[in-house]
Scaffold this active site. Structure first.
Site, PDB file in Angstrom:
ATOM      1  N   ASP A 168       0.878  -1.189   0.000  1.00  0.00           N
ATOM      2  CA  ASP A 168       0.000   0.000   0.000  1.00  0.00           C
ATOM      3  C   ASP A 168       0.908   1.230   0.000  1.00  0.00           C
ATOM      4  OD1 ASP A 168      -2.405   1.556   0.296  1.00  0.00           O
ATOM      5  OD2 ASP A 168      -1.964   1.789   2.426  1.00  0.00           O
ATOM      6  N   SER A 169       0.281   2.398  -0.098  1.00  0.00           N
ATOM      7  CA  SER A 169       1.055   3.637  -0.008  1.00  0.00           C
ATOM      8  C   SER A 169       1.560   3.867   1.424  1.00  0.00           C
ATOM      9  CB  SER A 169       0.175   4.814  -0.415  1.00  0.00           C
ATOM     10  OG  SER A 169      -0.951   4.882   0.437  1.00  0.00           O
ATOM     11  N   TYR A 225      -1.195   8.086  -2.529  1.00  0.00           N
ATOM     12  CA  TYR A 225      -1.374   7.655  -3.917  1.00  0.00           C
ATOM     13  C   TYR A 225      -2.668   8.245  -4.500  1.00  0.00           C
ATOM     14  CZ  TYR A 225       2.230   3.920  -4.057  1.00  0.00           C
ATOM     15  OH  TYR A 225       3.389   3.197  -4.080  1.00  0.00           O
ATOM     16  N   GLY A 226      -3.637   8.455  -3.630  1.00  0.00           N
ATOM     17  CA  GLY A 226      -4.968   8.863  -4.089  1.00  0.00           C
ATOM     18  C   GLY A 226      -5.010  10.209  -4.783  1.00  0.00           C
ATOM     19  N   CYS A 281      -4.306  -1.722  -1.790  1.00  0.00           N
ATOM     20  CA  CYS A 281      -4.514  -0.281  -2.008  1.00  0.00           C
ATOM     21  C   CYS A 281      -5.527  -0.157  -3.140  1.00  0.00           C
ATOM     22  CB  CYS A 281      -3.185   0.348  -2.412  1.00  0.00           C
ATOM     23  SG  CYS A 281      -3.328   2.060  -2.942  1.00  0.00           S
ATOM     24  N   ASN A 282      -6.628   0.495  -2.864  1.00  0.00           N
ATOM     25  CA  ASN A 282      -7.656   0.658  -3.904  1.00  0.00           C
ATOM     26  C   ASN A 282      -7.179   1.578  -5.022  1.00  0.00           C
ATOM     27  OD1 ASN A 282     -10.611  -0.407  -3.009  1.00  0.00           O
ATOM     28  ND2 ASN A 282      -9.333   0.045  -1.240  1.00  0.00           N
ATOM     29  N   GLU A 337      -3.644   8.456   8.056  1.00  0.00           N
ATOM     30  CA  GLU A 337      -2.199   8.211   7.962  1.00  0.00           C
ATOM     31  C   GLU A 337      -1.469   8.998   9.058  1.00  0.00           C
ATOM     32  OE1 GLU A 337      -0.942   6.025   5.492  1.00  0.00           O
ATOM     33  OE2 GLU A 337       1.006   6.229   6.443  1.00  0.00           O
ATOM     34  N   CYS A 353     -11.089   2.415   0.276  1.00  0.00           N
ATOM     35  CA  CYS A 353      -9.696   2.808   0.540  1.00  0.00           C
ATOM     36  C   CYS A 353      -9.298   1.978   1.751  1.00  0.00           C
ATOM     37  CB  CYS A 353      -9.601   4.298   0.851  1.00  0.00           C
ATOM     38  SG  CYS A 353      -7.978   4.804   1.487  1.00  0.00           S
ATOM     39  N   THR A 354      -8.133   1.360   1.692  1.00  0.00           N
ATOM     40  CA  THR A 354      -7.778   0.424   2.768  1.00  0.00           C
ATOM     41  C   THR A 354      -7.473   1.125   4.089  1.00  0.00           C
ATOM     42  OG1 THR A 354      -5.531   0.386   1.867  1.00  0.00           O
ATOM     43  CG2 THR A 354      -7.006  -1.412   1.236  1.00  0.00           C
ATOM     44  N   HIS A 355      -7.351   2.457   4.048  1.00  0.00           N
ATOM     45  CA  HIS A 355      -7.222   3.194   5.312  1.00  0.00           C
ATOM     46  C   HIS A 355      -8.562   3.257   6.062  1.00  0.00           C
ATOM     47  CE1 HIS A 355      -3.495   4.716   3.508  1.00  0.00           C
ATOM     48  NE2 HIS A 355      -3.199   5.343   4.625  1.00  0.00           N
TER      49      HIS A 355
END
Ligand code: DGL
Length: 269
Positions: free
Chosen positions: A11-12, A43-44, A74-75, A156, A188-190
């Site tokens: 992921d980012s 990344y988004g 990461c989407n 983050e 979003c994986t966050h």
């Protein structure tokens, strides 16, 4: 015993840890090599070309490190770089993304006409991939999407258990766009880290789709079909974390998810 090679997850930043956690819970004997591209997040907000460049570089590194499967946790990368990652990795290593398993889950689980909400980064929503995949697989699912770009950065930064994500979500949900949805994809994986804040804004019957678990199940099926699933191992160090910039936030979050039983290092690609 099947292959002891690790599963590569990337992921980012910290978001993919929600997926790594679900994989570790479902497949506790597997080793995981996690890469968080903290030097290049978010990344988004990047162009598809840049997301592709970063993602293929990480995929190459994970393959070189001996990974037997790659999970694009990461989407934004799944939506903008999947074909490039698959080409980079080659035909012998499976690539599991965040979008395909969730779309399949929805097409099996929405028996009648249903409305599904989607929140994600700008890059994910702008790609339109969830829309296209759902249109191909299921005619009775209507997808309503909204980019929520501030959210991943707040998470983050470590704001996941307080009023800040709630205030950000309040602002994004104030247009009532999601008032009639049956379920919502945290694209979003966050975002699973602020699942409760999302739930607070939706009627109690709305299903918050558990993308990390769905993706872990997909990985399980793929490894089983390949005969590559580890059911028993006496490897001591199963969790190895690499980041392109070793930040205090990442250290805190990795320990929040996995305790102290992990190795953590900076690797510049
Ligand atoms: N966690 C990532 C995703 O699923 C990216 C967040 C970001 O770096 O913008 O999209």
């Amino acid at each position: 015993m099947s292959s002891l090679r690790p599963i590569g997850v990337f992921d980012s930043g910290i978001g993919g840890l929600t997926v790594a956690r679900a994989i570790h819970d479902l497949l506790p004997e597997e080793s995981i090599l996690y890469f968080g591209d903290t030097a290049h997040l978010p990344y988004g907000e990047k162009s598809p070309e840049l997301i592709q460049r970063y993602s293929t570089r990480i995929a190459r590194h994970l393959v070189k490190s001996g990974c037997k499967a790659i999970v694009v946790a990461c989407n934004s990368a799944s939506s903008n770089a999947l074909q490039a990652i698959i080409s980079e990795v080659g035909p012998n290593i499976p690539v599991i993304d965040m979008v395909t398993p969730v779309v399949k889950y929805l097409s099996h689980n929405c028996a009648h006409a249903c409305q599904v909400g989607l929140i994600g980064t700008r890059a994910t929503i702008a790609s339109g991939l969830y829309h296209r995949c759902l249109k191909d697989l299921s005619s009775h699912v209507e997808l309503i999407s909204k980019a929520t770009p501030l959210l991943a950065s707040a998470i983050e930064e470590g704001f996941f258990n307080d009023s800040i994500p709630q205030a950000v979500l309040d602002a994004y949900f104030s247009d009532n766009l999601f008032k009639d949805i049956d379920s919502i994809i945290l694209g979003c994986t966050h975002y699973p880290l602020v699942k409760d804040a999302v739930k607070n804004l939706l009627p109690s019957g709305v299903e918050v789709i558990d993308s990390p678990s769905i993706v872990a199940e997909q990985l399980n099926s793929v490894l089983t079909a390949m005969g590559e699933k580890v059911t028993e191992s006496n490897l001591k160090e199963k969790l190895h974390f690499q980041v392109s910039d070793l930040t205090e936030n990442f250290k805190f979050s990795a320990r929040h998810f996995f305790g102290d039983d992990l190795t953590l290092e900076e690797v510049v690609l």
